[in-house]
Design a protein around this motif. Structure first.
Motif, PDB file in Angstrom:
ATOM      1  N   UNK A 287       0.801  -1.233   0.000  1.00  0.00           N
ATOM      2  CA  UNK A 287       0.000   0.000   0.000  1.00  0.00           C
ATOM      3  C   UNK A 287       0.831   1.280   0.000  1.00  0.00           C
ATOM      4  N   UNK A 288       1.847   1.436   0.866  1.00  0.00           N
ATOM      5  CA  UNK A 288       2.602   2.691   0.850  1.00  0.00           C
ATOM      6  C   UNK A 288       3.260   2.985  -0.495  1.00  0.00           C
ATOM      7  N   UNK A 289       3.684   1.948  -1.196  1.00  0.00           N
ATOM      8  CA  UNK A 289       4.287   2.172  -2.507  1.00  0.00           C
ATOM      9  C   UNK A 289       3.256   2.736  -3.481  1.00  0.00           C
ATOM     10  N   UNK A 290       2.007   2.247  -3.373  1.00  0.00           N
ATOM     11  CA  UNK A 290       0.947   2.760  -4.244  1.00  0.00           C
ATOM     12  C   UNK A 290       0.587   4.197  -3.914  1.00  0.00           C
ATOM     13  N   UNK A 291       0.755   4.579  -2.645  1.00  0.00           N
ATOM     14  CA  UNK A 291       0.328   5.909  -2.196  1.00  0.00           C
ATOM     15  C   UNK A 291       1.430   6.959  -2.263  1.00  0.00           C
ATOM     16  N   UNK A 292       2.593   6.610  -2.808  1.00  0.00           N
ATOM     17  CA  UNK A 292       3.723   7.537  -2.796  1.00  0.00           C
ATOM     18  C   UNK A 292       3.369   8.874  -3.445  1.00  0.00           C
ATOM     19  N   UNK A 293       2.653   8.836  -4.549  1.00  0.00           N
ATOM     20  CA  UNK A 293       2.310  10.089  -5.237  1.00  0.00           C
ATOM     21  C   UNK A 293       1.447  10.968  -4.336  1.00  0.00           C
ATOM     22  N   UNK A 294       0.517  10.374  -3.603  1.00  0.00           N
ATOM     23  CA  UNK A 294      -0.303  11.154  -2.671  1.00  0.00           C
ATOM     24  C   UNK A 294       0.551  11.728  -1.544  1.00  0.00           C
ATOM     25  N   UNK A 295       1.497  10.924  -1.026  1.00  0.00           N
ATOM     26  CA  UNK A 295       2.388  11.430   0.013  1.00  0.00           C
ATOM     27  C   UNK A 295       3.181  12.634  -0.507  1.00  0.00           C
ATOM     28  N   UNK A 296       3.714  12.495  -1.715  1.00  0.00           N
ATOM     29  CA  UNK A 296       4.526  13.570  -2.287  1.00  0.00           C
ATOM     30  C   UNK A 296       3.685  14.819  -2.515  1.00  0.00           C
ATOM     31  N   UNK A 297       2.478  14.641  -3.045  1.00  0.00           N
ATOM     32  CA  UNK A 297       1.612  15.790  -3.301  1.00  0.00           C
ATOM     33  C   UNK A 297       1.246  16.498  -2.000  1.00  0.00           C
ATOM     34  N   UNK A 298       0.919  15.726  -0.976  1.00  0.00           N
ATOM     35  CA  UNK A 298       0.549  16.351   0.301  1.00  0.00           C
ATOM     36  C   UNK A 298       1.732  17.087   0.927  1.00  0.00           C
ATOM     37  N   UNK A 299       2.962  16.647   0.644  1.00  0.00           N
ATOM     38  CA  UNK A 299       4.131  17.317   1.223  1.00  0.00           C
ATOM     39  C   UNK A 299       4.380  18.695   0.627  1.00  0.00           C
ATOM     40  N   UNK A 300       3.800  18.984  -0.557  1.00  0.00           N
ATOM     41  CA  UNK A 300       4.032  20.283  -1.193  1.00  0.00           C
ATOM     42  C   UNK A 300       2.776  21.147  -1.230  1.00  0.00           C
ATOM     43  N   UNK A 301       1.610  20.559  -0.942  1.00  0.00           N
ATOM     44  CA  UNK A 301       0.375  21.350  -0.939  1.00  0.00           C
ATOM     45  C   UNK A 301       0.399  22.398   0.161  1.00  0.00           C
ATOM     46  N   UNK A 302       0.916  22.039   1.340  1.00  0.00           N
ATOM     47  CA  UNK A 302       0.973  22.985   2.451  1.00  0.00           C
ATOM     48  C   UNK A 302       1.742  24.251   2.107  1.00  0.00           C
ATOM     49  N   UNK A 303       3.002  24.143   1.642  1.00  0.00           N
ATOM     50  CA  UNK A 303       3.736  25.353   1.242  1.00  0.00           C
ATOM     51  C   UNK A 303       3.031  26.135   0.131  1.00  0.00           C
ATOM     52  N   UNK A 304       2.432  25.433  -0.830  1.00  0.00           N
ATOM     53  CA  UNK A 304       1.754  26.116  -1.930  1.00  0.00           C
ATOM     54  C   UNK A 304       0.579  26.942  -1.411  1.00  0.00           C
ATOM     55  N   UNK A 305      -0.257  26.329  -0.574  1.00  0.00           N
ATOM     56  CA  UNK A 305      -1.399  27.057  -0.019  1.00  0.00           C
ATOM     57  C   UNK A 305      -0.927  28.158   0.921  1.00  0.00           C
ATOM     58  N   UNK A 306       0.129  27.903   1.677  1.00  0.00           N
ATOM     59  CA  UNK A 306       0.636  28.906   2.608  1.00  0.00           C
ATOM     60  C   UNK A 306       1.124  30.158   1.897  1.00  0.00           C
ATOM     61  N   UNK A 307       1.908  29.973   0.831  1.00  0.00           N
ATOM     62  CA  UNK A 307       2.403  31.138   0.094  1.00  0.00           C
ATOM     63  C   UNK A 307       1.249  31.941  -0.504  1.00  0.00           C
ATOM     64  N   UNK A 308       0.270  31.269  -1.086  1.00  0.00           N
ATOM     65  CA  UNK A 308      -0.845  31.978  -1.709  1.00  0.00           C
ATOM     66  C   UNK A 308      -1.748  32.632  -0.670  1.00  0.00           C
ATOM     67  N   UNK A 309      -1.873  32.017   0.511  1.00  0.00           N
ATOM     68  CA  UNK A 309      -2.621  32.663   1.587  1.00  0.00           C
ATOM     69  C   UNK A 309      -1.900  33.921   2.056  1.00  0.00           C
ATOM     70  N   UNK A 310      -0.571  33.812   2.209  1.00  0.00           N
ATOM     71  CA  UNK A 310       0.203  34.973   2.636  1.00  0.00           C
ATOM     72  C   UNK A 310       0.126  36.117   1.647  1.00  0.00           C
ATOM     73  N   UNK A 311       0.033  35.775   0.349  1.00  0.00           N
ATOM     74  CA  UNK A 311      -0.036  36.801  -0.694  1.00  0.00           C
ATOM     75  C   UNK A 311      -1.469  37.247  -0.970  1.00  0.00           C
ATOM     76  N   UNK A 312      -2.450  36.645  -0.293  1.00  0.00           N
ATOM     77  CA  UNK A 312      -3.841  37.012  -0.526  1.00  0.00           C
ATOM     78  C   UNK A 312      -4.386  36.539  -1.853  1.00  0.00           C
ATOM     79  N   UNK A 313      -3.803  35.487  -2.442  1.00  0.00           N
ATOM     80  CA  UNK A 313      -4.234  34.969  -3.743  1.00  0.00           C
ATOM     81  C   UNK A 313      -5.382  33.973  -3.534  1.00  0.00           C
ATOM     82  N   UNK A 314      -6.559  34.502  -3.240  1.00  0.00           N
ATOM     83  CA  UNK A 314      -7.680  33.657  -2.856  1.00  0.00           C
ATOM     84  C   UNK A 314      -8.208  32.835  -4.027  1.00  0.00           C
ATOM     85  N   UNK A 315      -8.230  33.400  -5.217  1.00  0.00           N
ATOM     86  CA  UNK A 315      -8.730  32.680  -6.374  1.00  0.00           C
ATOM     87  C   UNK A 315      -7.861  31.461  -6.674  1.00  0.00           C
TER      88      UNK A 315
END
Length: 457
Positions: A287-315
């Motif tokens: 199972x973890x091998x199958x979920x690697x892409x989800x793990x990787x995506x979740x590891x970068x979603x936080x910084x992406x949302x954080x930067x856009x929240x800080x910049x007020x990029x709501x859209x």
């Protein structure tokens, strides 16, 4: 030069393009990280069953400590990404510097408490008296190198927060390769190295992580210019730590509950016999091998949302929710189909026992079709942390495990055996995936309706 000035800004350009660029290096990095324990286990197994059992006792302890470090990294990533997105580069340096000090202090606490509690802790975990010296051979060195396990987590989280996931991925790969090289040299004493056996496995881990710590700190100091002079005012230092821990502590709780729930599930399956436990174990290795892409995506979603929240990029934040939902559904269905047809062949790589095969195939036939929901839970939790709102992420995780999964697992296991338990797993994934999508979309829309303000800390 501003921190991270070499890295493309995450507040402009294609949302899906940025997420793909950030996640791809982490796929390989996480794959390498997953190989770490497998490599150690393979080489230590050549020493005999006693050393392998001793190292196996360390896994739950190491997993809990790693969960603390991952949670701390999530807090750092969230605070730094929001400050970076708002353009407050002085605050970025301040947060990274103060969080690094917090990581060192946390690691030293682990070392002191760990060394003082080896015997009582592992007796509590069920280790027999004759096993304790072997456990100490491994854990003494591991605890002494705890700084090299924790500090790189924070450093790499800071690099991801400014959009540099490529370095984070490469460091993880390099650490795994170095461990692969050092393990046989130090465990078996090859090419003139001393034969250290179980201590060699621990020393290889410490050396590999020490190198990763040095490389990560080099990029923080010299490449990205992310460290500031030391903080001498206690109130300002505590304020930085508060910015990190407001997300970090709930993230720690979220990470710790998952292995604890796993232990309960193993106990439920154990009533059906050793073959059932073995079959579940095989499925949980695949199972973890199958979920690697989800793990990787979740590891970068936080910084992406954080930067856009800080910049007020709501859209852009709303676009991100849509991109994540479409990807999780499409990729989740593809994984379900792949494992439905390829599952039996994969299981036979681990065991040819008909009973083991039946349980593992039952899991891989039912549960993977719910990976779309589980993937979105991971991504939504990371997004909430990135926004500096850890409470929804914590509630979703606890509700998934304690409110839905374990009660359904108990009922399903009681009346329909392991098939009922696996159906409970799939149901929990899908229900909480839907809840996570609704909650995250509602949160982003409510921010869009609120008066615009940048979030910097």
């Amino acid at each position: 030069m501003t921190p991270g000035s070499r890295n493309p800004s995450l507040i402009e350009g294609s949302v899906s393009g940025h997420l793909q660029r950030l996640a791809l290096p982490m796929v390989w990095g996480i794959l390498a990280t997953m190989s770490f324990n497998a490599v150690d286990t393979y080489f230590v197994a050549q020493l005999g069953s006693a050393p392998l059992a001793a190292m196996s006792f360390s896994f739950p302890v190491v997993m809990v400590i790693n969960s603390f470090a991952i949670g701390l990294g999530a807090g750092v990533s969230s605070a730094v990404a929001r400050a970076y997105g708002a353009g407050d580069y002085g605050q970025v340096r301040r947060l990274v510097t103060d969080a690094s000090l917090l990581a060192v202090l946390f690691a030293l606490l682990i070392t002191v408490v760990g060394l003082a509690t080896i015997e009582p802790l592992f007796r509590l975990l069920g280790a027999r008296e004759e096993m304790l010296p072997l456990i100490a051979d491994y854990m003494v060195l591991w605890y002494l190198g705890a700084t090299f396990a924790v500090v790189p987590m924070v450093a790499l989280a800071a690099l991801r927060a400014i959009g540099n996931s490529a370095i984070a991925g490469r460091v993880l790969i390099a650490v795994a390769l170095l461990n692969l090289i050092l393990d046989p040299l130090l465990i078996f004493g090859l090419f003139g190295f001393p034969r250290l056996e179980l201590r060699g496995a621990a020393l290889a881990t410490v050396i590999a992580r020490a190198v990763s710590c040095a490389v990560a700190c080099y990029f923080l100091v010299y490449r990205e210019k992310l460290l500031a002079p030391p903080q001498w005012r206690l109130s300002a230092l505590l304020n930085s730590w508060r910015s990190v821990l407001v997300v970090g502590l709930p993230a720690i709780a979220t990470n710790v509950i998952i292995p604890m729930a796993g232990g309960v599930v193993v106990a439920l399956v154990a009533v059906h016999g050793a073959d059932a436990v073995a079959g579940l174990g095989v499925a949980l290795r695949i199972e973890p091998m199958a979920l690697i892409v989800f793990y990787a995506l979740s590891s970068v979603v936080g910084p992406f949302m954080g930067q856009n929240a800080g910049a007020g990029k709501l859209e852009r934040m709303g676009q991100t929710v849509s991109v994540l939902a479409r990807f999780c559904i499409g990729f989740g269905i593809a994984l379900g189909l792949l494992l439905y047809f390829a599952g039996p062949a994969l299981v036979r790589l681990f065991s040819d026992s008909p009973d083991v095969l039946a349980v593992a195939v039952a899991y891989l036939t039912l549960v993977p079709f719910s990976y779309a929901g589980y993937g979105f839970v991971m991504c939504a939790n990371a997004a909430f942390n990135g926004l500096g709102r850890p409470l929804p992420a914590t509630l979703i995780s606890f509700l998934r495990v304690l409110g839905v999964y374990l009660p359904l697992a108990w009922v399903g296991n009681r009346y329909w055996g392991v098939t009922g338990l696996f159906l409970a797993t799939a149901t929990a994934n899908l229900l909480l995936g839907g809840l996570a999508w609704w909650w995250l979309r509602r949160t982003v829309r409510s921010r869009d309706r609120a008066p615009h303000r940048a979030c910097t800390a």
